[in-house]
Structures are given as structure tokens and as C-alpha cells.
Design a protein around this motif. Structure first.
Motif, PDB file in Angstrom:
ATOM      1  N   LEU A 146       0.829  -1.200   0.000  1.00  0.00           N
ATOM      2  CA  LEU A 146       0.000   0.000   0.000  1.00  0.00           C
ATOM      3  C   LEU A 146       0.869   1.258   0.000  1.00  0.00           C
ATOM      4  CD1 LEU A 146      -2.607   1.571   0.111  1.00  0.00           C
ATOM      5  CD2 LEU A 146      -2.757   1.076   2.560  1.00  0.00           C
ATOM      6  N   ALA A 147       1.907   1.279   0.827  1.00  0.00           N
ATOM      7  CA  ALA A 147       2.801   2.440   0.843  1.00  0.00           C
ATOM      8  C   ALA A 147       3.415   2.660  -0.533  1.00  0.00           C
ATOM      9  CB  ALA A 147       3.887   2.249   1.895  1.00  0.00           C
ATOM     10  N   THR A 148       3.819   1.588  -1.189  1.00  0.00           N
ATOM     11  CA  THR A 148       4.414   1.700  -2.526  1.00  0.00           C
ATOM     12  C   THR A 148       3.397   2.212  -3.534  1.00  0.00           C
ATOM     13  OG1 THR A 148       5.970  -0.076  -2.022  1.00  0.00           O
ATOM     14  CG2 THR A 148       5.610   0.426  -4.343  1.00  0.00           C
ATOM     15  N   ARG A 149       2.158   1.699  -3.469  1.00  0.00           N
ATOM     16  CA  ARG A 149       1.103   2.177  -4.376  1.00  0.00           C
ATOM     17  C   ARG A 149       0.851   3.663  -4.206  1.00  0.00           C
ATOM     18  NH1 ARG A 149      -1.602  -2.516  -3.074  1.00  0.00           N
ATOM     19  NH2 ARG A 149      -3.019  -1.452  -1.665  1.00  0.00           N
ATOM     20  N   LEU A 150       0.993   4.147  -2.980  1.00  0.00           N
ATOM     21  CA  LEU A 150       0.758   5.562  -2.702  1.00  0.00           C
ATOM     22  C   LEU A 150       1.906   6.454  -3.167  1.00  0.00           C
ATOM     23  CD1 LEU A 150      -0.779   5.166   0.852  1.00  0.00           C
ATOM     24  CD2 LEU A 150      -1.960   6.160  -1.137  1.00  0.00           C
ATOM     25  N   GLY A 151       2.987   5.853  -3.647  1.00  0.00           N
ATOM     26  CA  GLY A 151       4.115   6.640  -4.140  1.00  0.00           C
ATOM     27  C   GLY A 151       5.234   6.821  -3.149  1.00  0.00           C
ATOM     28  N   PHE A 152       5.148   6.153  -2.006  1.00  0.00           N
ATOM     29  CA  PHE A 152       6.237   6.209  -1.038  1.00  0.00           C
ATOM     30  C   PHE A 152       7.416   5.388  -1.553  1.00  0.00           C
ATOM     31  CE2 PHE A 152       2.736   7.532   1.472  1.00  0.00           C
ATOM     32  CZ  PHE A 152       3.183   8.055   2.673  1.00  0.00           C
ATOM     33  N   ARG A 153       8.631   5.840  -1.238  1.00  0.00           N
ATOM     34  CA  ARG A 153       9.825   5.048  -1.520  1.00  0.00           C
ATOM     35  C   ARG A 153      10.280   4.396  -0.224  1.00  0.00           C
ATOM     36  NH1 ARG A 153      12.057   9.425   0.158  1.00  0.00           N
ATOM     37  NH2 ARG A 153      11.034  10.752  -1.346  1.00  0.00           N
ATOM     38  N   ALA A 169      12.566  -7.865  15.513  1.00  0.00           N
ATOM     39  CA  ALA A 169      11.909  -7.813  14.206  1.00  0.00           C
ATOM     40  C   ALA A 169      12.524  -6.724  13.327  1.00  0.00           C
ATOM     41  CB  ALA A 169      10.418  -7.538  14.388  1.00  0.00           C
ATOM     42  N   ASP A 170      12.425  -6.938  12.014  1.00  0.00           N
ATOM     43  CA  ASP A 170      12.854  -5.939  11.039  1.00  0.00           C
ATOM     44  C   ASP A 170      11.699  -4.976  10.759  1.00  0.00           C
ATOM     45  OD1 ASP A 170      15.013  -7.621  10.964  1.00  0.00           O
ATOM     46  OD2 ASP A 170      14.957  -7.951   8.795  1.00  0.00           O
ATOM     47  N   GLN A 171      12.057  -3.754  10.402  1.00  0.00           N
ATOM     48  CA  GLN A 171      11.040  -2.746  10.087  1.00  0.00           C
ATOM     49  C   GLN A 171      11.415  -2.010   8.808  1.00  0.00           C
ATOM     50  OE1 GLN A 171      10.593   1.039  12.480  1.00  0.00           O
ATOM     51  NE2 GLN A 171       8.671   0.050  13.037  1.00  0.00           N
ATOM     52  N   PHE A 172      10.417  -1.811   7.945  1.00  0.00           N
ATOM     53  CA  PHE A 172      10.587  -0.984   6.757  1.00  0.00           C
ATOM     54  C   PHE A 172      10.140   0.445   7.068  1.00  0.00           C
ATOM     55  CE2 PHE A 172       9.724  -4.840   3.789  1.00  0.00           C
ATOM     56  CZ  PHE A 172      11.054  -5.220   3.883  1.00  0.00           C
ATOM     57  N   VAL A 173      10.869   1.408   6.535  1.00  0.00           N
ATOM     58  CA  VAL A 173      10.506   2.822   6.665  1.00  0.00           C
ATOM     59  C   VAL A 173      10.341   3.395   5.262  1.00  0.00           C
ATOM     60  CG1 VAL A 173      11.156   5.091   7.538  1.00  0.00           C
ATOM     61  CG2 VAL A 173      11.789   3.029   8.823  1.00  0.00           C
ATOM     62  N   PHE A 174       9.179   3.961   5.007  1.00  0.00           N
ATOM     63  CA  PHE A 174       8.856   4.565   3.718  1.00  0.00           C
ATOM     64  C   PHE A 174       8.683   6.067   3.885  1.00  0.00           C
ATOM     65  CE2 PHE A 174       7.281   0.246   3.687  1.00  0.00           C
ATOM     66  CZ  PHE A 174       7.601  -0.234   2.430  1.00  0.00           C
ATOM     67  N   ALA A 175       8.839   6.822   2.798  1.00  0.00           N
ATOM     68  CA  ALA A 175       8.619   8.268   2.861  1.00  0.00           C
ATOM     69  C   ALA A 175       8.248   8.808   1.485  1.00  0.00           C
ATOM     70  CB  ALA A 175       9.860   8.990   3.382  1.00  0.00           C
TER      71      ALA A 175
END
Length: 198
Positions: A146-153, A169-175
Motif C-alpha cells: 500500500l505504501a508503494t502504491r501511494l508513491g512512497f519510496r 523484528a525488522d522494520q521498513f521505513v517509507f517516505a
């Protein structure tokens, strides 16, 4: 104090502050193990726990100071099918963090994308944000998509960075930046701003 002109309307949704009357709809997803499995420390909620959650969300109707959370119910027909939140992280840096949760029975139709896009449109537009982030557990593929669809990298992959259900746990950070949002929002699949209703 800042908040959208309620309600926000998209082609298929109405976005408004959470109400105490939303308890049944919110509890319908908060009681599901497949929804809360990615939430930090959360277990399926009892009806009384959902009542407390709804009461807290009902007070999150505006951004008054750093740290405040704006939580909007996503309404399809007569049902609250999910919620989108925007947490104000910094006044000076004009940053916020996006969050979202939707009932799985309403997945696969682009409703979460539509709702989140409307909140981002307000955040980058009227509220004047410069940058919005989103975080998720590295195993939470639907949230990452969903973050990627919204245009977040995806800006970071934090390896074993936090405790999640008793394990590292591992965590992804989008912006996404304001100019990136403005350049890409009209390309979002299924998202078109609704025409004002007369």
C-alpha cells in the motif's frame, strides 16, 4: 488547530472523525487475529477494549500540536470499513506519519489506497506538510504494498530493530515528499478526487 473540512469525499468513500456509534464496525476488525497480528503488542480486542479504543479515536479529530493524531473513519455505504491516521511529528520540519487499518473483507478494491490518498492530499495541500513517512513490520506485505502504491519510496530496512511479540523484528521505513506526492498522485490507480457535491 487544523483539520479537513468534514467530511472528506472520494469517489467511493466518506472520511470523517470516528464516532462512538462506530463501535460495532470497528470491533468487527479489531477482534480479528489477522488484523491485529502486525500491531505492536495488540491482541484481538474484546468489545469493551474496542469501546475504549473508539472513545480514544473519537478525540483525534484535529491536529493541535506536535504529536497529535488525526484519525478518520473510512465509510463505505453505511459501514466503517477502516481508518486512516496522520500523526504530526514536527512543526519545524513539517513532517507527519501515516497509518492505516482496514477490514480484510473490504480488501482488494483499492479502498485503503483511496482513503489514504485523500488524507495525504489534505496533509500536503491545506496542512502544508513537506514529508510524510510510514512504517511497517518487514513481514507485513500488504502494508508495504500500500505504501508503494501511494508513491512512497522505501528509505530504510531496519534489521532486528525492535521487539515484536517477544522477538527482534525488522522494520521498513517509507517516505514521500510533497513535490513527489503532487507529481504522482493523479497516477494512483483508482484514485481521483471527487467533484464537490452540490
Amino acid at each position: 488547530m487544523a483539520h479537513p473540512s468534514y467530511p472528506l469525499r472520494t469517489p467511493r468513500l466518506l472520511l470523517r472523525p470516528v464516532s462512538l456509534d462506530d463501535l460495532d464496525d470497528v470491533h468487527a476488525w479489531q477482534r480479528r487475529p489477522d488484523v491485529v497480528r502486525w500491531m505492536l503488542g495488540a491482541e484481538p480486542r474484546t468489545r469493551e477494549e474496542s469501546r475504549a479504543s473508539v472513545a480514544a479515536m473519537a478525540g483525534e479529530d484535529a491536529l493541535r500540536a506536535e504529536g497529535d493524531c488525526l484519525t478518520l473513519a473510512a465509510v463505505s455505504g453505511a459501514l466503517v470499513v477502516g481508518a486512516v491516521e496522520l500523526v504530526w511529528r514536527s512543526r519545524a520540519d513539517r513532517t507527519a506519519e501515516l497509518g492505516y487499518v482496514f477490514h480484510p473483507d473490504h480488501g482488494g478494491r483499492g479502498l485503503a489506497t483511496e482513503a489514504a490518498a485523500a488524507v495525504l492530499d489534505w496533509g500536503f495541500g491545506e496542512f502544508g506538510l513537506h514529508r510524510v513517512t510510514a512504517r511497517c513490520h518487514a513481514g507485513n506485505e500488504p502494508s508495504a504494498r500500500l505504501a508503494t502504491r501511494l508513491g512512497f519510496r522505501r528509505e530504510a530496512w531496519h534489521v532486528r530493530s525492535y521487539r515484536f511479540r517477544g522477538e527482534w523484528a525488522d522494520q521498513f521505513v517509507f517516505a514521500v515528499l510533497a513535490e513527489e506526492w503532487r507529481a504522482g498522485r493523479d497516477a494512483l490507480v483508482g484514485f481521483r478526487r471527487a467533484s464537490p457535491r452540490r
